[in-house]
Design an enzyme around this catalytic site. Structure first.
Site, mmCIF file in Angstrom:
data_model
loop_
_atom_site.group_PDB
_atom_site.id
_atom_site.type_symbol
_atom_site.label_atom_id
_atom_site.label_comp_id
_atom_site.label_asym_id
_atom_site.label_seq_id
_atom_site.Cartn_x
_atom_site.Cartn_y
_atom_site.Cartn_z
ATOM 1 N N ARG A 36 0.841 -1.212 0.000
ATOM 2 C CA ARG A 36 0.000 0.000 0.000
ATOM 3 C C ARG A 36 0.872 1.257 0.000
ATOM 4 O O ARG A 36 1.016 1.933 -1.011
ATOM 5 C CB ARG A 36 -0.940 -0.044 1.223
ATOM 6 C CG ARG A 36 -2.061 0.979 1.193
ATOM 7 C CD ARG A 36 -1.651 2.364 1.632
ATOM 8 N NE ARG A 36 -1.081 2.417 2.984
ATOM 9 C CZ ARG A 36 -0.507 3.501 3.492
ATOM 10 N NH1 ARG A 36 -0.426 4.619 2.789
ATOM 11 N NH2 ARG A 36 0.020 3.484 4.707
ATOM 12 N N ASP A 37 1.513 1.548 1.112
ATOM 13 C CA ASP A 37 2.329 2.769 1.206
ATOM 14 C C ASP A 37 3.463 2.715 0.188
ATOM 15 O O ASP A 37 3.841 3.721 -0.400
ATOM 16 C CB ASP A 37 2.905 2.876 2.631
ATOM 17 C CG ASP A 37 3.228 4.306 3.028
ATOM 18 O OD1 ASP A 37 3.097 5.197 2.185
ATOM 19 O OD2 ASP A 37 3.600 4.527 4.194
ATOM 20 N N HIS A 240 6.155 4.440 12.458
ATOM 21 C CA HIS A 240 6.068 4.386 10.989
ATOM 22 C C HIS A 240 7.071 5.423 10.469
ATOM 23 O O HIS A 240 6.746 6.587 10.272
ATOM 24 C CB HIS A 240 4.626 4.722 10.593
ATOM 25 C CG HIS A 240 4.350 4.753 9.123
ATOM 26 N ND1 HIS A 240 3.746 3.697 8.465
ATOM 27 C CD2 HIS A 240 4.547 5.696 8.184
ATOM 28 C CE1 HIS A 240 3.584 4.006 7.188
ATOM 29 N NE2 HIS A 240 4.060 5.219 6.993
ATOM 30 N N HIS A 242 9.592 6.907 7.851
ATOM 31 C CA HIS A 242 10.117 6.974 6.480
ATOM 32 C C HIS A 242 11.617 7.247 6.573
ATOM 33 O O HIS A 242 12.093 7.842 7.546
ATOM 34 C CB HIS A 242 9.382 8.060 5.689
ATOM 35 C CG HIS A 242 8.014 7.618 5.249
ATOM 36 N ND1 HIS A 242 7.753 7.176 3.976
ATOM 37 C CD2 HIS A 242 6.854 7.507 5.930
ATOM 38 C CE1 HIS A 242 6.477 6.823 3.890
ATOM 39 N NE2 HIS A 242 5.900 7.017 5.069
ATOM 40 N N CYS A 273 5.079 9.286 -0.382
ATOM 41 C CA CYS A 273 3.684 9.695 -0.162
ATOM 42 C C CYS A 273 3.302 10.668 -1.273
ATOM 43 O O CYS A 273 4.022 11.631 -1.535
ATOM 44 C CB CYS A 273 3.513 10.348 1.204
ATOM 45 S SG CYS A 273 1.821 10.923 1.475
ATOM 46 N N ASN A 282 9.311 3.836 3.412
ATOM 47 C CA ASN A 282 9.470 3.515 4.830
ATOM 48 C C ASN A 282 10.814 2.842 5.045
ATOM 49 O O ASN A 282 11.444 2.383 4.094
ATOM 50 C CB ASN A 282 8.403 2.506 5.250
ATOM 51 C CG ASN A 282 7.060 3.155 5.331
ATOM 52 O OD1 ASN A 282 6.362 3.244 4.347
ATOM 53 N ND2 ASN A 282 6.712 3.622 6.503
HETATM 54 C C1 LIG Z 1 -10.348 11.540 1.284
HETATM 55 C C2 LIG Z 1 -10.747 11.931 -0.116
HETATM 56 C C3 LIG Z 1 -11.593 10.845 -0.744
HETATM 57 C C4 LIG Z 1 -11.557 13.220 -0.049
HETATM 58 O O1 LIG Z 1 -11.657 13.741 -1.347
HETATM 59 P P1 LIG Z 1 -12.720 14.840 -1.721
HETATM 60 O O2 LIG Z 1 -12.517 15.238 -3.148
HETATM 61 O O3 LIG Z 1 -12.701 15.932 -0.693
HETATM 62 O O4 LIG Z 1 -14.029 13.984 -1.486
HETATM 63 P P2 LIG Z 1 -15.468 14.062 -1.991
HETATM 64 O O5 LIG Z 1 -16.268 13.425 -0.914
HETATM 65 O O6 LIG Z 1 -15.824 15.463 -2.439
HETATM 66 O O7 LIG Z 1 -15.460 13.104 -3.292
HETATM 67 C C5 LIG Z 1 -14.787 13.442 -4.476
HETATM 68 C C6 LIG Z 1 -14.809 12.241 -5.403
HETATM 69 O O8 LIG Z 1 -14.066 11.183 -4.821
HETATM 70 C C7 LIG Z 1 -14.921 10.031 -4.649
HETATM 71 N N1 LIG Z 1 -14.564 9.406 -3.392
HETATM 72 C C8 LIG Z 1 -14.640 9.935 -2.162
HETATM 73 N N2 LIG Z 1 -14.229 9.049 -1.265
HETATM 74 C C9 LIG Z 1 -13.898 7.927 -1.936
HETATM 75 C C10 LIG Z 1 -13.434 6.658 -1.527
HETATM 76 N N3 LIG Z 1 -13.191 6.378 -0.249
HETATM 77 N N4 LIG Z 1 -13.195 5.741 -2.477
HETATM 78 C C11 LIG Z 1 -13.417 5.998 -3.761
HETATM 79 N N5 LIG Z 1 -13.869 7.203 -4.211
HETATM 80 C C12 LIG Z 1 -14.109 8.140 -3.293
HETATM 81 C C13 LIG Z 1 -16.329 10.600 -4.623
HETATM 82 O O9 LIG Z 1 -17.252 9.603 -4.994
HETATM 83 C C14 LIG Z 1 -16.204 11.689 -5.644
HETATM 84 O O10 LIG Z 1 -16.211 11.109 -6.946
HETATM 85 P P3 LIG Z 1 -16.822 11.907 -8.213
HETATM 86 O O11 LIG Z 1 -18.237 12.206 -7.822
HETATM 87 O O12 LIG Z 1 -15.974 13.138 -8.349
HETATM 88 O O13 LIG Z 1 -16.645 10.924 -9.332
HETATM 89 C C15 LIG Z 1 -9.519 12.187 -0.981
HETATM 90 O O14 LIG Z 1 -8.838 13.271 -0.451
HETATM 91 C C16 LIG Z 1 -8.596 11.015 -1.065
HETATM 92 O O15 LIG Z 1 -8.941 9.942 -1.523
HETATM 93 N N6 LIG Z 1 -7.367 11.243 -0.671
HETATM 94 C C17 LIG Z 1 -6.336 10.209 -0.754
HETATM 95 C C18 LIG Z 1 -5.505 10.250 0.440
HETATM 96 C C19 LIG Z 1 -4.475 9.138 0.377
HETATM 97 O O16 LIG Z 1 -4.758 8.015 0.028
HETATM 98 N N7 LIG Z 1 -3.232 9.517 0.717
HETATM 99 C C20 LIG Z 1 -2.167 8.560 0.795
HETATM 100 C C21 LIG Z 1 -2.352 7.631 1.962
HETATM 101 S S1 LIG Z 1 -2.011 8.407 3.520
HETATM 102 C C22 LIG Z 1 -0.349 8.112 3.745
HETATM 103 O O17 LIG Z 1 0.296 7.608 2.867
HETATM 104 C C23 LIG Z 1 0.263 8.416 5.078
HETATM 105 C C24 LIG Z 1 0.458 7.180 5.919
HETATM 106 C C25 LIG Z 1 -0.859 6.549 6.310
HETATM 107 O O18 LIG Z 1 1.199 6.195 5.228
HETATM 108 C C26 LIG Z 1 1.221 7.525 7.220
HETATM 109 C C27 LIG Z 1 2.404 8.456 7.008
HETATM 110 O O19 LIG Z 1 3.402 8.082 6.387
HETATM 111 O O20 LIG Z 1 2.317 9.584 7.494
#
Ligand SMILES: CC(C)(COP(=O)([O-])OP(=O)([O-])OC[C@H]1O[C@@H](n2cnc3c(N)ncnc32)[C@H](O)[C@@H]1OP(=O)([O-])[O-])[C@@H](O)C(=O)NCCC(=O)NCCSC(=O)C[C@@](C)(O)CC(=O)[O-]
Length: 359
Positions: A36-37, A240, A242, A273, A282
């Protein structure tokens, strides 16, 4: 004795007691986040079959907690768009349901909101993770909302998961510093961590997302969580880290000293990320296993198998293997390959599994 040396003495004593033949070695929890990450930031689409093959190979290493995907918007993180296919396929493969020791593997998926949770429920996934930020800047970039708004989104997710009996892991990102908001106050991390635990997350993984933590800043953070927050680090916290600045393993060592017993790793150090420019992967899981086993812990992971997977996935997706331990092990394999497989394995097994800290 100066405080620094006193600490070394403690580490030595720990190493001795851990490696006594009659005492079982203490276990550490390792969460493999490579699929995933590790993969979420890869620019080229990675075929579903490659991802499934990676998950399948990892399931044979002894790792029992593996992040398999992410139910996030495919517009935001296109690489994770096939997570539903992964969640649909994994339960159909009985041969990868358990570790070689027969322990059930917990495949986990990120869920930022109820839309993600609907997928988790549809595919009956064994575990989910919610992810928040300790910095406002990253919250906006990563989740498109403020920290408070992100809480509003995850509260129903955690409730729904609990109602369905699905364990929830929490993440807090940018626990040390944030490229958008600057240094993160440890008290802010404490606040977000406490809320996640109160909500019902079984543990919180602290993300040094951009890898700028040092033993001092990591130590200060853990001291705050432990002493101001009264959080039992050994039970409720994972690290966690990196490895962007090469401090990952040093920070793991510091966290171990504070009592943390859970760590995230990414095979071959895959990753980055999408919303933290310049962040690399990581800590490589191979390096993590080598370090923790060397410090006298039992990881339950077959390092040789893991090194082979790191070597394979790096070559397959055309990126450098970032694990120094993995590369060292693979060079032993290659050097002795001419002598036949048995000889090669013998050579790897000569690498000390647990180097007492006192040695
Ligand atoms: C959170 C949202 C969805 C808000 O995104 P948004 O644009 O504010 O949400 P929305 O509710 O307005 O929806 C926009 C569109 O996204 C769709 N949508 C909405 N939710 C979903 C969902 N769950 N699955 C699939 N589709 C989704 C929704 O249906 C819509 O589709 P449209 O009508 O435009 O076709 C967006 O910002 C997002 O997906 N962000 C991705 C964040 C992400 O994955 N980041 C990387 C992982 S975090 C990380 O790596 C850190 C970590 C965990 O490893 C720890 C660290 O290292 O710090």
């Amino acid at each position: 004795m100066p405080p620094r040396l006193a600490h070394l003495r403690t580490a030595r004593n720990l190493g001795r007691s851990f490696t006594t033949a009659s005492t079982p070695r203490p276990r550490v929890r390792i969460t493999e986040v490579g699929p995933r990450d590790g993969l979420q930031n890869e620019p080229r689409p990675i075929p579903l079959d490659t991802k499934l093959e990676l998950l399948s190979r990892l399931s044979r290493t002894g790792l029992k907690h593996i992040e398999a995907g992410s139910f996030v918007s495919p517009k935001w993180v296109p690489q994770m768009a096939d997570s539903a296919n992964i969640a649909r396929t994994l339960p159909t493969r009985a041969e990868i349901a358990s570790t070689p020791a027969g322990e059930k593997i917990r495949w986990s998926y990120l869920c930022p909101n109820m839309k993600g949770m609907e997928s988790a429920l549809e595919y009956k996934v064994p575990e989910i993770a919610v992810f928040l930020s300790a910095s406002e800047g990253f919250s906006k970039k990563n989740l498109n909302c403020s920290i408070n708004e992100s809480f509003e989104k995850v509260i129903p997710v955690v409730k729904a998961a609990k109602a369905a009996g699905i364990p929830v892991r929490g993440y807090v990102s940018m626990v040390i510093t944030c490229p958008y908001s600057g240094k993160t106050p440890p008290q802010m991390v404490l606040k977000v961590t406490e809320k996640l635990l109160e909500m019902g997350c079984y543990e919180v993984s602290l993300g040094d997302t951009v890898g700028m933590g040092t033993v001092d800043t990591v130590g200060t953070l853990l001291k705050c969580l432990k002493e101001e927050g009264g959080i039992r680090l050994e039970d409720y916290i994972s690290g966690h880290f990196h490895d962007t600045f090469g401090m990952g393993i040093a920070n793991v060592g510091e966290a171990v000293k504070w009592g943390v017993r859970g760590f995230d790793g990414s095979v071959a150090g895959l990753g980055g990320c999408p919303y933290a420019k310049g962040a690399t992967g990581n800590v490589a899981t191979e390096d993590l296993v080598w370090f923790l086993e060397g410090a006298g812990f039992d990881t339950g992971v077959n390092l040789e198998e893991l090194a082979k997977i790191g070597d394979w996935i790096s070559a397959d997706i055309g990126r450098r293997n970032e694990s120094r331990v993995g590369k060292a092990i693979m060079s032993k394999v290659e050097k002795t390959a001419a002598k036949g497989e048995q000889e090669a394995l013998k050579t790897i097994n000569e690498i000390p599994r647990a180097i007492p800290v006192a040695a």
